[in-house]
Design an enzyme around this catalytic site. Structure first.
Site, mmCIF file in Angstrom:
data_model
loop_
_atom_site.group_PDB
_atom_site.id
_atom_site.type_symbol
_atom_site.label_atom_id
_atom_site.label_comp_id
_atom_site.label_asym_id
_atom_site.label_seq_id
_atom_site.Cartn_x
_atom_site.Cartn_y
_atom_site.Cartn_z
ATOM 1 N N SER A 195 -0.757 1.494 33.228
ATOM 2 C CA SER A 195 -1.199 2.997 33.510
ATOM 3 C C SER A 195 -2.537 3.051 32.898
ATOM 4 C CB SER A 195 -0.424 3.913 33.166
ATOM 5 O OG SER A 195 -0.993 5.350 33.396
ATOM 6 N N TYR B 250 4.808 7.347 27.164
ATOM 7 C CA TYR B 250 4.467 6.489 28.642
ATOM 8 C C TYR B 250 3.132 5.571 28.337
ATOM 9 C CZ TYR B 250 3.050 6.376 33.450
ATOM 10 O OH TYR B 250 2.952 6.080 34.653
#
Length: 286
Positions: A151, A164
Site C-alpha cells: 500500500s 496498516y
C-alpha cells in the site's frame, strides 16, 4: 502467450472489491482460481460464506473454474487449508495473490495493541502463513508466482494508519527476500500497491475521486505478474486510475569516512549525505 492458462492461482480476500476483480480476471484468462474470503466485516469481525460463493458462481457462470474457501489467513491451520483446497480441487498451486486485509485505523497516540496486532495478523502474518504453505509446492515444481498487496500507506505513510502501513511495508521486505531465495526455483515475488474504490477506501477518498478508481484498472496488472512470461522479481508497483508505475528505493553516493567520524564530522557532511540529486536505484554495498 500461455499467460495463466491452466494455472492454479489462490487469491485471498477475493470475496469483494479488488480481490473479486483479481479472481474474475484470472479466471477469464484461463486460470483455475481458489476464491478465499473469510466473509467478515472491514475491521475483521464476523465471518460468512456468501461473499466467496457469489464470486465462484460468477466465475462458473462465465465458464470459468473456481472453488470457494472460507478459512482465515491469520492462522497457520487456516492458510494450510487454503492451499489444500487448491491441491484437492485442482491438483496443484502455481501462484498466490496475497490480498486479504482489514482496517482498524487510528492515530498512533490512540492505537491499542489489539488493533495493532489484528491488522498485522491478517496482512503480514497472513501473507507469511499462506506463502509458507504454498512454498514447498513451488520449490518442488520449480515454478511459482507471488503477488502481495502492499500500500502507499506503507510506502509513503498515511495519517492514522501506523498498523496498516507497518504491515504493508513489511510485505515488501518479505517479497524482497522471497525473490532471492526463490530465484533458482523459478519463483518470482512482486508487490503491488492498488489505488481503487472498494469498501476499504469508500470513506477515505472523496466520491469524485473514487469513481475514477475502479478495480478493473488494477486487476490486469496483477494477472500479468502471475504469468510465466513476466520476468520481474522483487519489484513494487503502484497501480490505479489508469496509471501503472514502478516504485523503488533510491540512494546517493553518500559520504565515506576513513575513520570513525565524530558527530561534528557527520554534521559537516550532512548536506552531502542527504543530497538525492544524483541518486540511483539503491543496493547496499561498501
Amino acid at each position: 502467450m500461455p499467460g495463466v492458462q491452466d494455472r492454479v492461482i489462490v487469491v485471498t480476500g477475493a470475496g469483494g472489491g479488488l480481490g473479486r476483480e483479481y479472481a474474475l480476471t484470472l479466471a477469464g484468462e484461463g486460470a483455475s482460481v481458489v476464491v478465499n474470503d473469510l466473509g467478515g466485516a472491514r475491521d475483521g469481525t464476523g465471518a460468512g460464506s456468501a461473499m466467496a460463493d457469489e464470486v465462484v458462481a460468477e466465475i462458473r457462470d462465465k465458464g470459468g473454474r473456481a472453488v470457494a474457501n472460507y478459512d482465515s489467513v491469520a492462522t497457520e491451520d487456516g492458510a494450510a487449508n487454503i492451499i489444500k483446497t487448491a491441491l484437492d480441487e485442482f491438483g496443484a498451486v502455481h501462484g498466490v495473490v496475497s490480498n486479504a486485509g482489514i482496517l482498524r485505523d487510528g492515530t498512533f497516540h490512540k492505537m491499542s495493541f489489539e488493533n495493532w496486532d489484528a491488522v498485522l495478523k491478517v496482512h503480514l502474518y497472513g501473507g507469511y502463513h499462506v506463502l509458507r504453505a504454498a512454498w514447498p509446492h513451488f520449490r518442488e515444481q520449480s515454478y511459482g508466482r507471488v503477488v502481495v498487496a502492499t500500500s502507499t500507506s506503507g510506502l509513503f505513510g498515511n495519517f492514522g494508519q501506523t498498523n496498516y502501513g507497518a504491515a504493508k511495508l513489511g510485505l515488501v521486505g518479505l517479497i524482497n527476500t522471497l525473490a532471492l531465495e526463490g530465484a533458482k526455483y523459478n519463483i518470482h515475488a512482486n508487490a503491488l500497491a492498488p489505488i481503487a474504490a472498494t469498501r476499504m477506501t469508500q470513506d477515505i477518498l472523496p466520491p469524485e475521486v473514487l469513481e475514477k478508481l475502479t478495480p478493473e484498472f488494477v486487476a490486469p496488472v496483477v494477472a500479468y505478474l502471475c504469468t510465466e512470461e513476466c520476468a520481474d522479481n522483487a519489484s513494487v508497483y503502484v497501480v490505479g486510475g489508469g496509471k501503472v508505475q514502478r516504485v523503488a528505493l533510491f540512494g546517493n553516493d553518500g559520504a565515506n569516512f576513513d575513520k570513525p567520524p565524530s558527530v561534528q564530522d557527520v554534521a559537516a557532511r550532512w548536506a552531502e549525505i542527504t543530497d538525492l540529486s544524483g541518486a540511483k536505484i539503491a543496493g547496499f554495498k561498501l
